[in-house]
Enzyme design. Structure first.
Site, PDB file in Angstrom:
ATOM      1  N   ARG A  95     -22.786 -18.410 -27.402  1.00 27.96           N
ATOM      2  CA  ARG A  95     -22.802 -17.062 -28.005  1.00 27.96           C
ATOM      3  C   ARG A  95     -21.615 -16.801 -28.934  1.00 27.96           C
ATOM      4  O   ARG A  95     -21.215 -15.673 -29.151  1.00 27.96           O
ATOM      5  CB  ARG A  95     -22.903 -15.974 -26.937  1.00 27.96           C
ATOM      6  CG  ARG A  95     -24.174 -16.098 -26.117  1.00 27.96           C
ATOM      7  CD  ARG A  95     -24.518 -14.899 -25.314  1.00 27.96           C
ATOM      8  NE  ARG A  95     -25.806 -15.135 -24.666  1.00 27.96           N
ATOM      9  CZ  ARG A  95     -25.957 -15.836 -23.547  1.00 27.96           C
ATOM     10  NH1 ARG A  95     -24.904 -16.349 -22.945  1.00 27.96           N
ATOM     11  NH2 ARG A  95     -27.146 -16.013 -23.040  1.00 27.96           N
TER      12      ARG A  95
ATOM     13  N   LYS B 143     -19.930 -16.072 -44.147  1.00 26.43           N
ATOM     14  CA  LYS B 143     -21.364 -16.397 -44.239  1.00 26.43           C
ATOM     15  C   LYS B 143     -21.583 -17.837 -43.780  1.00 26.43           C
ATOM     16  O   LYS B 143     -20.872 -18.752 -44.213  1.00 26.43           O
ATOM     17  CB  LYS B 143     -21.870 -16.244 -45.677  1.00 26.43           C
ATOM     18  CG  LYS B 143     -22.161 -14.810 -46.056  1.00 26.43           C
ATOM     19  CD  LYS B 143     -22.920 -14.770 -47.379  1.00 26.43           C
ATOM     20  CE  LYS B 143     -23.177 -13.348 -47.803  1.00 26.43           C
ATOM     21  NZ  LYS B 143     -23.803 -13.272 -49.147  1.00 26.43           N
TER      22      LYS B 143
ATOM     23  N   GLU C 210     -17.041 -20.672 -60.043  1.00 24.62           N
ATOM     24  CA  GLU C 210     -16.924 -19.542 -59.105  1.00 24.62           C
ATOM     25  C   GLU C 210     -15.613 -18.785 -59.335  1.00 24.62           C
ATOM     26  O   GLU C 210     -15.522 -17.593 -59.051  1.00 24.62           O
ATOM     27  CB  GLU C 210     -17.026 -20.030 -57.656  1.00 24.62           C
ATOM     28  CG  GLU C 210     -18.338 -20.746 -57.309  1.00 24.62           C
ATOM     29  CD  GLU C 210     -19.508 -19.799 -56.996  1.00 24.62           C
ATOM     30  OE1 GLU C 210     -19.348 -18.564 -57.084  1.00 24.62           O
ATOM     31  OE2 GLU C 210     -20.599 -20.316 -56.660  1.00 24.62           O
TER      32      GLU C 210
ATOM     33  N   LYS D 138     -12.104 -12.034 -53.282  1.00 26.23           N
ATOM     34  CA  LYS D 138     -13.213 -12.126 -52.323  1.00 26.23           C
ATOM     35  C   LYS D 138     -12.872 -11.381 -51.039  1.00 26.23           C
ATOM     36  O   LYS D 138     -13.707 -10.663 -50.482  1.00 26.23           O
ATOM     37  CB  LYS D 138     -13.560 -13.583 -52.020  1.00 26.23           C
ATOM     38  CG  LYS D 138     -14.687 -13.649 -50.978  1.00 26.23           C
ATOM     39  CD  LYS D 138     -15.547 -14.863 -51.025  1.00 26.23           C
ATOM     40  CE  LYS D 138     -16.739 -14.684 -50.073  1.00 26.23           C
ATOM     41  NZ  LYS D 138     -17.595 -15.842 -49.983  1.00 26.23           N
TER      42      LYS D 138
ATOM     43  N   GLU E  50     -22.788  -7.039 -46.602  1.00 32.70           N
ATOM     44  CA  GLU E  50     -23.509  -7.003 -47.886  1.00 32.70           C
ATOM     45  C   GLU E  50     -24.553  -5.895 -47.951  1.00 32.70           C
ATOM     46  O   GLU E  50     -25.722  -6.122 -48.230  1.00 32.70           O
ATOM     47  CB  GLU E  50     -24.154  -8.370 -48.195  1.00 32.70           C
ATOM     48  CG  GLU E  50     -24.485  -8.513 -49.675  1.00 32.70           C
ATOM     49  CD  GLU E  50     -24.905  -9.902 -50.094  1.00 32.70           C
ATOM     50  OE1 GLU E  50     -24.236 -10.882 -49.731  1.00 32.70           O
ATOM     51  OE2 GLU E  50     -25.918  -9.996 -50.797  1.00 32.70           O
TER      52      GLU E  50
ATOM     53  N   ARG F 279     -20.614  -6.286 -51.774  1.00 28.47           N
ATOM     54  CA  ARG F 279     -20.546  -7.746 -51.621  1.00 28.47           C
ATOM     55  C   ARG F 279     -21.583  -8.453 -52.490  1.00 28.47           C
ATOM     56  O   ARG F 279     -21.393  -9.604 -52.881  1.00 28.47           O
ATOM     57  CB  ARG F 279     -20.705  -8.128 -50.137  1.00 28.47           C
ATOM     58  CG  ARG F 279     -20.482  -9.616 -49.919  1.00 28.47           C
ATOM     59  CD  ARG F 279     -20.242  -9.996 -48.485  1.00 28.47           C
ATOM     60  NE  ARG F 279     -20.015 -11.422 -48.370  1.00 28.47           N
ATOM     61  CZ  ARG F 279     -19.596 -12.048 -47.293  1.00 28.47           C
ATOM     62  NH1 ARG F 279     -19.358 -11.360 -46.191  1.00 28.47           N
ATOM     63  NH2 ARG F 279     -19.414 -13.355 -47.281  1.00 28.47           N
TER      64      ARG F 279
ATOM     65  N   ASN G 139     -22.759 -12.257 -56.018  1.00 28.47           N
ATOM     66  CA  ASN G 139     -23.937 -13.028 -56.425  1.00 28.47           C
ATOM     67  C   ASN G 139     -24.126 -13.037 -57.940  1.00 28.47           C
ATOM     68  O   ASN G 139     -25.193 -13.432 -58.418  1.00 28.47           O
ATOM     69  CB  ASN G 139     -25.191 -12.473 -55.749  1.00 28.47           C
ATOM     70  CG  ASN G 139     -25.126 -12.625 -54.241  1.00 28.47           C
ATOM     71  OD1 ASN G 139     -24.594 -13.617 -53.743  1.00 28.47           O
ATOM     72  ND2 ASN G 139     -25.619 -11.641 -53.508  1.00 28.47           N
TER      73      ASN G 139
ATOM     74  N   HIS H  40     -26.103 -15.727 -59.552  1.00 29.65           N
ATOM     75  CA  HIS H  40     -26.735 -16.501 -58.487  1.00 29.65           C
ATOM     76  C   HIS H  40     -28.252 -16.324 -58.421  1.00 29.65           C
ATOM     77  O   HIS H  40     -28.948 -17.236 -57.988  1.00 29.65           O
ATOM     78  CB  HIS H  40     -26.118 -16.159 -57.128  1.00 29.65           C
ATOM     79  CG  HIS H  40     -24.763 -16.787 -56.920  1.00 29.65           C
ATOM     80  ND1 HIS H  40     -23.698 -16.536 -57.753  1.00 29.65           N
ATOM     81  CD2 HIS H  40     -24.301 -17.659 -55.982  1.00 29.65           C
ATOM     82  CE1 HIS H  40     -22.640 -17.225 -57.331  1.00 29.65           C
ATOM     83  NE2 HIS H  40     -22.977 -17.913 -56.269  1.00 29.65           N
TER      84      HIS H  40
ATOM     85  N   HIS I 107     -29.803 -19.767 -58.491  1.00 22.69           N
ATOM     86  CA  HIS I 107     -30.610 -20.329 -57.401  1.00 22.69           C
ATOM     87  C   HIS I 107     -31.977 -20.774 -57.913  1.00 22.69           C
ATOM     88  O   HIS I 107     -32.515 -21.795 -57.469  1.00 22.69           O
ATOM     89  CB  HIS I 107     -30.777 -19.297 -56.280  1.00 22.69           C
ATOM     90  CG  HIS I 107     -29.543 -19.144 -55.429  1.00 22.69           C
ATOM     91  ND1 HIS I 107     -29.278 -18.025 -54.685  1.00 22.69           N
ATOM     92  CD2 HIS I 107     -28.501 -19.991 -55.209  1.00 22.69           C
ATOM     93  CE1 HIS I 107     -28.121 -18.181 -54.052  1.00 22.69           C
ATOM     94  NE2 HIS I 107     -27.644 -19.364 -54.351  1.00 22.69           N
TER      95      HIS I 107
ATOM     96  N   HIS J  40     -24.382 -26.644 -57.673  1.00 24.12           N
ATOM     97  CA  HIS J  40     -24.455 -25.194 -57.466  1.00 24.12           C
ATOM     98  C   HIS J  40     -23.607 -24.431 -58.501  1.00 24.12           C
ATOM     99  O   HIS J  40     -24.089 -23.494 -59.147  1.00 24.12           O
ATOM    100  CB  HIS J  40     -24.005 -24.862 -56.038  1.00 24.12           C
ATOM    101  CG  HIS J  40     -23.947 -23.399 -55.744  1.00 24.12           C
ATOM    102  ND1 HIS J  40     -25.090 -22.626 -55.609  1.00 24.12           N
ATOM    103  CD2 HIS J  40     -22.896 -22.556 -55.580  1.00 24.12           C
ATOM    104  CE1 HIS J  40     -24.735 -21.364 -55.357  1.00 24.12           C
ATOM    105  NE2 HIS J  40     -23.406 -21.297 -55.331  1.00 24.12           N
TER     106      HIS J  40
END
Ligand code: NAD
Ligand code: GLY
Length: 373
Positions: free
Chosen positions: A124, A146, A188, A230, A240, A244, A248, A251, A255, A269
Site C-alpha cells: 500500500r 507521476k 522539456e 515544475k 492536475e 499542472r 503538457n 504534449h 503524444h 519523446h
C-alpha cells in the site's frame, strides 16, 4: 561539496527536497542515509545505467554501511508494461521488502515511472527515491510524483501520483548520455520558458547550445530553474485539476506524433514535444491569440539547437492530419469528447483551452506534416 542547489517541494505530509549538483551519487549517503532506517536500499535500473552508474551509488552508500540490492530491466520504453511491473514486484517481494524499505529508481523516465508505480502499490505504498540519469528525467519526470506504465491502449494510462521522499539530480551522470538524448531532454527545459518564463526563454536562446554541450554552470542553472518551475506548479496543483496541465505544452500534439511513429525510435519523446510545442504555438497564432513573431522565435531556437520543429523529416506514408487526430482522440487529455490544448498568448504565457475548433487543429497538423525540414 560545493555548488549544490536544493529545491523543496512542500506538500502537506509528503514534502521533499530535490538536490542538484555534480557527484551526488558518490555522496549519496549524505542525503539518503537518514531516509534508510533498514540500512539497505533496493535500486531499480536498466542494464545500461546499471553498467554505467550503479557502482557509484553502491560505493557512495557503502561508506555509511548501507547495502544496495538491485533489480535490473532491459532498457527502453518496452519495459514500462504490466509484465515488467510484475517482474519488479515479484523481485521486491523476494527481497522481503517492508513498509520502511525505500526503493531507489536510478535511471531515465522509464525506470522512474515503473519503479514509482511499483513503490506506490507495494504494501500500500513504500518510499521511493528518484535518481534521474537522463536530462528529461532530471527536469521533468523525477519530480512531481507521476508514475505509470503503458498498456496496449496507450501510454501512461495506468498509474498513480506517489511523491518521492527525495530526488537526487547528479548532473555528472549526463556525461555518458548520448547527445540525441540530451537534446531531447533539453526540449522539456525550453518548455518551462515557453509556458511561463519569458526571461528564462531569452536566457536559453543565448545559452542553449552550451547547456546541451554540458557547460557545468549553465547546465546546473537550466536544470535548477526547470525543477523550480515544475515544483511551483506541482505545489499549486498536485493532482492536475488546473495549472499542472500547463506542463503538457506540446504534449497533446507530441503524444500523437509519437503514437504515429509507433515508438520505433524515429522520434524520441522530447523530439515529439519539440515539434508539438511549435504546433501548439502555430495553432495559437492561427487562432489570433499569439504573435507570429513568437512562433518564429520558438521555431528558430529549437532548430538552432538541432531539435525538430515539424514532422517533415520523420513522417511516413499514411501520416495524415486525420490519422494524427485519431491518435489525439485516444489521448487521456480528452474531456467530455473535447480535446484540451495548452495554447499560448506568447512566449511565457501559456494557458489551457478546451474550446479549440477541429478545423484549426487539422490545419496545424497539415502544416507540421508539410513543412520542409
Ligand atoms: P529512458 O528512461 O528510456 O532513457 C533513455 C535511454 O537512455 C535508455 O536507453 C537508458 O538506458 C539510457 N540512459 C539513461 N541514463 C543514461 C546515462 N546517464 N547515460 C547513458 N545512457 C543512459 O527515457 P527518458 O527519456 O528518460 O524517459 C522517457 C519516459 O519518461 C517515458 O516513458 C515518458 O512517458 C516518461 N515521462 C514521465 C513523466 C512523469 O511526469 N512521470 C514526464 C515526462 C516523461
Ligand atoms: N510531466 C507532466 C507532469 O508531471 O505533470
Amino acid at each position: 561539496m560545493s555548488g549544490v542547489d536544493t529545491i523543496r517541494l512542500a506538500l502537506p505530509g509528503r514534502g521533499y527536497d530535490t538536490v542538484i549538483g555534480y557527484g551526488l551519487l558518490d555522496e549519496a549517503a549524505r542525503w539518503l542515509g537518514p531516509l534508510l532506517p533498514r540500512r539497505r536500499a533496493i535500486a531499480i535500473c536498466d542494464d545500461t545505467v546499471a553498467r554505467l552508474h550503479l557502482s557509484r551509488l553502491q560505493n557512495g552508500l557503502a561508506r555509511a554501511g548501507i547495502a544496495v540490492e538491485n533489480v535490473t530491466l532491459p532498457p527502453g520504453e518496452g519495459s514500462k508494461d504490466f509484465a515488467h511491473l510484475e517482474r519488479v514486484i515479484d523481485r521486491l517481494l523476494d527481497l522481503q521488502v517492508a513498509r520502511d524499505d525505500v526503493v531507489v529508481a536510478l535511471g531515465g523516465g522509464v525506470i522512474g515511472d515503473l519503479a514509482g508505480f511499483a513503490a506506490s502499490i507495494l504494501r500500500r505504498g513504500i518510499g521511493i527515491v528518484q535518481i534521474p540519469t537522463t536530462l528529461l528525467a532530471q527536469v521533468d519526470s523525477a519530480v512531481g510524483g507521476k508514475t505509470g506504465i503503458n498498456t496496449r491502449h496507450g501510454k501512461n494510462l495506468v498509474g498513480t501520483i506517489h511523491q518521492p521522499v527525495c530526488v537526487l539530480v547528479d548532473l555528472a551522470t549526463l556525461a555518458t548520455l548520448p547527445l540525441r538524448q540530451r537534446r531531447a531532454g533539453y526540449a522539456e527545459i525550453v518548455k518551462y520558458g515557453a509556458l511561463g518564463d519569458a526571461a528564462f526563454f531569452a536566457w536559453l536562446e543565448d545559452a542553449g547550445s552550451r547547456v546541451i554541450a554540458g557547460a557545468p554552470d549553465l547546465l546546473q542553472h537550466a536544470v535548477t530553474t526547470s525543477i523550480r518551475a515544475k515544483a511551483g506548479i506541482v505545489m499549486a496543483d498536485e493532482r492536475e485539476t488546473g495549472e499542472r496541465a500547463l506542463l503538457n505544452l506540446g504534449h497533446t500534439f507530441g503524444h500523437a506524433f509519437e503514437a504515429a511513429a509507433g515508438y520505433d525510435g524515429r522520434l524520441l519523446h522530447g523530439e515529439a514535444v519539440s515539434a508539438g510545442m511549435v504546433a501548439a504555438f502555430a495553432l495559437s497564432a492561427a487562432l489570433g491569440l499569439c504573435p507570429a513573431g513568437d512562433v518564429a522565435r520558438l521555431r528558430t531556437h529549437l532548430a538552432a539547437v538541432g531539435l525538430p520543429t515539424d514532422l517533415a523529416a520523420v513522417a511516413g506514408a499514411g501520416w495524415s492530419p486525420e490519422a494524427l487526430l485519431g491518435h489525439m482522440a485516444q489521448d487521456k487529455k480528452v474531456k467530455d469528447g473535447a480535446l484540451r490544448f495548452v495554447l499560448a498568448r506568447g512566449i511565457g504565457r501559456a494557458f489551457v483551452s478546451a474550446a479549440v475548433p477541429a478545423a484549426a487543429v487539422r490545419a496545424a497538423l497539415a502544416a507540421t506534416l508539410e513543412r520542409a525540414p
